[in-house]
Design a protein around this motif. Structure first.
Motif, PDB file in Angstrom:
ATOM      1  N   ALA A   1      -0.437   6.943  -8.399  1.00 15.17           N
ATOM      2  CA  ALA A   1      -0.340   8.119  -9.277  1.00 15.17           C
ATOM      3  C   ALA A   1       0.792   9.061  -8.875  1.00 15.17           C
ATOM      4  CB  ALA A   1      -1.663   8.879  -9.260  1.00 15.17           C
ATOM      5  N   ASN A   2       1.235   8.992  -7.623  1.00 15.67           N
ATOM      6  CA  ASN A   2       2.133  10.040  -7.124  1.00 15.67           C
ATOM      7  C   ASN A   2       3.487   9.584  -6.600  1.00 15.67           C
ATOM      8  OD1 ASN A   2       0.468  12.705  -7.087  1.00 15.67           O
ATOM      9  ND2 ASN A   2      -0.926  11.130  -6.317  1.00 15.67           N
ATOM     10  N   LEU A   3       3.637   8.308  -6.302  1.00 16.43           N
ATOM     11  CA  LEU A   3       4.898   7.865  -5.689  1.00 16.43           C
ATOM     12  C   LEU A   3       5.481   6.671  -6.449  1.00 16.43           C
ATOM     13  CD1 LEU A   3       4.029   7.966  -1.866  1.00 16.43           C
ATOM     14  CD2 LEU A   3       5.292   9.673  -3.186  1.00 16.43           C
ATOM     15  N   PRO A   4       6.811   6.582  -6.506  1.00 12.65           N
ATOM     16  CA  PRO A   4       7.441   5.459  -7.226  1.00 12.65           C
ATOM     17  C   PRO A   4       7.561   4.211  -6.346  1.00 12.65           C
ATOM     18  CG  PRO A   4       9.119   6.933  -6.452  1.00 12.65           C
ATOM     19  CD  PRO A   4       7.804   7.540  -6.017  1.00 12.65           C
ATOM     20  N   LEU A   5       6.423   3.746  -5.848  1.00 16.52           N
ATOM     21  CA  LEU A   5       6.445   2.572  -4.969  1.00 16.52           C
ATOM     22  C   LEU A   5       5.702   1.423  -5.633  1.00 16.52           C
ATOM     23  CD1 LEU A   5       5.575   4.328  -1.572  1.00 16.52           C
ATOM     24  CD2 LEU A   5       7.816   3.455  -2.261  1.00 16.52           C
ATOM     25  N   LYS A   6       6.315   0.245  -5.606  1.00 18.48           N
ATOM     26  CA  LYS A   6       5.656  -0.940  -6.162  1.00 18.48           C
ATOM     27  C   LYS A   6       4.785  -1.639  -5.127  1.00 18.48           C
ATOM     28  CE  LYS A   6       8.791  -2.466  -9.798  1.00 18.48           C
ATOM     29  NZ  LYS A   6       9.957  -3.305 -10.067  1.00 18.48           N
ATOM     30  N   ARG A   7       5.118  -1.420  -3.860  1.00 18.90           N
ATOM     31  CA  ARG A   7       4.335  -2.033  -2.789  1.00 18.90           C
ATOM     32  C   ARG A   7       4.521  -1.199  -1.533  1.00 18.90           C
ATOM     33  NH1 ARG A   7       7.348  -7.151  -0.218  1.00 18.90           N
ATOM     34  NH2 ARG A   7       9.341  -6.147   0.162  1.00 18.90           N
ATOM     35  N   VAL A   8       3.559  -1.289  -0.636  1.00 17.62           N
ATOM     36  CA  VAL A   8       3.636  -0.506   0.596  1.00 17.62           C
ATOM     37  C   VAL A   8       3.489  -1.415   1.812  1.00 17.62           C
ATOM     38  CG1 VAL A   8       2.911   1.721  -0.332  1.00 17.62           C
ATOM     39  CG2 VAL A   8       1.169   0.072   0.366  1.00 17.62           C
ATOM     40  N   LEU A   9       4.179  -1.001   2.880  1.00 20.70           N
ATOM     41  CA  LEU A   9       4.119  -1.725   4.155  1.00 20.70           C
ATOM     42  C   LEU A   9       3.082  -1.072   5.064  1.00 20.70           C
ATOM     43  CD1 LEU A   9       5.363  -3.793   6.211  1.00 20.70           C
ATOM     44  CD2 LEU A   9       6.923  -1.937   6.907  1.00 20.70           C
ATOM     45  N   LEU A  10       2.221  -1.892   5.647  1.00 18.29           N
ATOM     46  CA  LEU A  10       1.320  -1.413   6.694  1.00 18.29           C
ATOM     47  C   LEU A  10       1.589  -2.253   7.931  1.00 18.29           C
ATOM     48  CD1 LEU A  10      -0.387  -1.031   3.840  1.00 18.29           C
ATOM     49  CD2 LEU A  10      -2.052  -0.143   5.462  1.00 18.29           C
ATOM     50  N   THR A  11       1.699  -1.606   9.066  1.00 17.03           N
ATOM     51  CA  THR A  11       1.892  -2.355  10.303  1.00 17.03           C
ATOM     52  C   THR A  11       0.673  -2.120  11.188  1.00 17.03           C
ATOM     53  OG1 THR A  11       2.986  -0.711  11.720  1.00 17.03           O
ATOM     54  CG2 THR A  11       4.361  -1.829  10.075  1.00 17.03           C
ATOM     55  N   VAL A  12       0.291  -3.143  11.907  1.00 19.30           N
ATOM     56  CA  VAL A  12      -0.935  -3.046  12.705  1.00 19.30           C
ATOM     57  C   VAL A  12      -0.777  -3.909  13.955  1.00 19.30           C
ATOM     58  CG1 VAL A  12      -1.997  -4.881  11.287  1.00 19.30           C
ATOM     59  CG2 VAL A  12      -3.457  -3.385  12.651  1.00 19.30           C
ATOM     60  N   SER A  13      -1.251  -3.388  15.065  1.00 20.31           N
ATOM     61  CA  SER A  13      -1.230  -4.172  16.296  1.00 20.31           C
ATOM     62  C   SER A  13      -2.091  -5.420  16.112  1.00 20.31           C
ATOM     63  CB  SER A  13      -1.788  -3.325  17.443  1.00 20.31           C
ATOM     64  OG  SER A  13      -2.092  -4.161  18.526  1.00 20.31           O
ATOM     65  N   ALA A  14      -1.582  -6.541  16.590  1.00 20.02           N
ATOM     66  CA  ALA A  14      -2.316  -7.822  16.444  1.00 20.02           C
ATOM     67  C   ALA A  14      -3.681  -7.763  17.117  1.00 20.02           C
ATOM     68  CB  ALA A  14      -1.479  -8.962  17.012  1.00 20.02           C
ATOM     69  N   GLN A  15      -3.870  -6.791  18.039  1.00 22.07           N
ATOM     70  CA  GLN A  15      -5.166  -6.669  18.731  1.00 22.07           C
ATOM     71  C   GLN A  15      -6.173  -5.821  17.951  1.00 22.07           C
ATOM     72  OE1 GLN A  15      -3.645  -4.908  22.274  1.00 22.07           O
ATOM     73  NE2 GLN A  15      -3.096  -6.872  23.214  1.00 22.07           N
ATOM     74  N   ASN A  16      -5.696  -5.130  16.909  1.00 15.91           N
ATOM     75  CA  ASN A  16      -6.558  -4.183  16.187  1.00 15.91           C
ATOM     76  C   ASN A  16      -7.284  -4.919  15.048  1.00 15.91           C
ATOM     77  OD1 ASN A  16      -7.767  -2.007  14.968  1.00 15.91           O
ATOM     78  ND2 ASN A  16      -5.952  -0.686  15.075  1.00 15.91           N
ATOM     79  N   LEU A  17      -8.314  -5.674  15.439  1.00 12.41           N
ATOM     80  CA  LEU A  17      -8.977  -6.558  14.471  1.00 12.41           C
ATOM     81  C   LEU A  17      -9.659  -5.778  13.352  1.00 12.41           C
ATOM     82  CD1 LEU A  17     -10.445  -9.215  16.943  1.00 12.41           C
ATOM     83  CD2 LEU A  17      -8.272  -9.257  15.695  1.00 12.41           C
ATOM     84  N   ALA A  18     -10.206  -4.601  13.675  1.00  9.29           N
ATOM     85  CA  ALA A  18     -10.876  -3.815  12.629  1.00  9.29           C
ATOM     86  C   ALA A  18      -9.861  -3.375  11.575  1.00  9.29           C
ATOM     87  CB  ALA A  18     -11.567  -2.602  13.243  1.00  9.29           C
ATOM     88  N   SER A  19      -8.685  -2.917  12.013  1.00  7.87           N
ATOM     89  CA  SER A  19      -7.686  -2.453  11.053  1.00  7.87           C
ATOM     90  C   SER A  19      -7.103  -3.616  10.249  1.00  7.87           C
ATOM     91  CB  SER A  19      -6.573  -1.681  11.775  1.00  7.87           C
ATOM     92  OG  SER A  19      -5.731  -1.072  10.836  1.00  7.87           O
ATOM     93  N   ILE A  20      -6.945  -4.755  10.889  1.00  7.49           N
ATOM     94  CA  ILE A  20      -6.465  -5.941  10.155  1.00  7.49           C
ATOM     95  C   ILE A  20      -7.447  -6.262   9.020  1.00  7.49           C
ATOM     96  CG2 ILE A  20      -6.155  -8.448  10.350  1.00  7.49           C
ATOM     97  CD1 ILE A  20      -5.037  -7.881  13.206  1.00  7.49           C
ATOM     98  N   ARG A  21      -8.725  -6.181   9.336  1.00  9.70           N
ATOM     99  CA  ARG A  21      -9.758  -6.459   8.318  1.00  9.70           C
ATOM    100  C   ARG A  21      -9.661  -5.430   7.174  1.00  9.70           C
ATOM    101  NH1 ARG A  21     -12.343  -9.287   5.332  1.00  9.70           N
ATOM    102  NH2 ARG A  21     -14.499  -8.834   4.844  1.00  9.70           N
ATOM    103  N   VAL A  22      -9.476  -4.166   7.535  1.00  4.68           N
ATOM    104  CA  VAL A  22      -9.353  -3.096   6.528  1.00  4.68           C
ATOM    105  C   VAL A  22      -8.181  -3.409   5.591  1.00  4.68           C
ATOM    106  CG1 VAL A  22      -8.700  -0.665   6.231  1.00  4.68           C
ATOM    107  CG2 VAL A  22     -10.401  -1.294   7.961  1.00  4.68           C
TER     108      VAL A  22
END
Ligand SMILES: CC(C)(COP(=O)(O)OP(=O)(O)OC[C@H]1O[C@@H](n2cnc3c(N)ncnc32)[C@H](O)[C@@H]1OP(=O)(O)O)[C@@H](O)C(=O)NCCC(=O)NCCS
Length: 192
Positions: free
Chosen positions: A135-156
């Motif tokens: 609704a607010n930004l002209p982005l078609k896709r977004v990048l998320l970076t996550v530590s390979a050890q952060n299994l909970a965030s990878i799942r999210v």
């Protein structure tokens, strides 16, 4: 399908949530996923909560990076997840990437206070954040970076449609790997 936030909602930071925000910091919530809070950083926020809230409207042009160097501060929006006046978590949305954020940081980062984890909140926060971005930004896709050890965030991220595109050595945590995920912003026809 990603969960919804139920009674919690994403809002702009405001003074009403500051007592709970400071409690969350004392509980182990950190504003920066790369660096924990210290008694000194918590005391500085607690000493002038109004100034902390106001700082979101007047962000600095540079930030101190984990190695102590100065980095460019890109335009960004912070949203807090709250229920009533209780602070539950935070989302940081970078409106564009720079060289550092392309490696580690990406467009979106989030954290949930320790006592509110494990209830689906981060998954719901990220789902709501994708709607906010559409609704607010002209982005078609977004990048998320996550530590390979952060299994909970990878799942999210994966629950929210994240597609793994690769990995890089973590810029700030020697020996760690940062995974790169992209999420399409659904329905953002106006995006560049
Ligand atoms: C990562 C973080 C945001 C997760 O918040 P949360 O509200 O507990 O997340 P959710 O409850 O929405 O979902 C977590 C998912 O990970 C899963 N999970 C949790 N711990 C896990 C583990 N050790 N291994 C595998 N999966 C795990 C949960 O089962 C859940 O998946 P499910 O819904 O399929 O059951 C939270 O732990 C946090 O704030 N950590 C510190 C900051 C941080 O790491 N931010 C992300 C930076 S990329």
């Amino acid at each position: 399908m990603a969960p919804t936030l139920a009674k919690a909602t994403l809002v702009a930071p405001a003074l009403a949530y500051m007592p709970s925000f400071i409690d969350a910091m004392r509980e182990g919530f950190s504003r920066d996923t790369l660096r924990p809070e210290t008694p000194e950083t918590i005391a500085a926020v607690a000493a002038d909560p109004g100034a902390y809230v106001a700082s979101f409207d007047n962000p600095p042009s540079h930030i101190t990076l984990p190695d102590g160097s100065q980095g460019e501060m890109v335009p960004a929006t912070t949203l807090w997840c709250v229920e009533g006046e209780t602070f539950l978590g935070s989302v940081g949305i970078r409106h564009r990437l720079n060289a550092n954020l392309e490696q580690v940081g990406g467009h979106v980062g989030y954290a949930v206070r320790p006592s509110a984890r494990g209830q689906g909140l981060a998954s719901a926060m990220l789902a709501e954040t994708l709607v906010w971005i559409a609704a607010n930004l002209p982005l078609k896709r977004v990048l998320l970076t996550v530590s390979a050890q952060n299994l909970a965030s990878i799942r999210v991220i994966e629950k929210n449609g994240g597609v793994l595109s690769g990995s890089v050595p973590h810029l700030w945590h020697g020996g760690e790997t940062a995974l790169h995920y992209w999420i399409d912003i659904q329905g953002n026809q106006a995006a560049a």
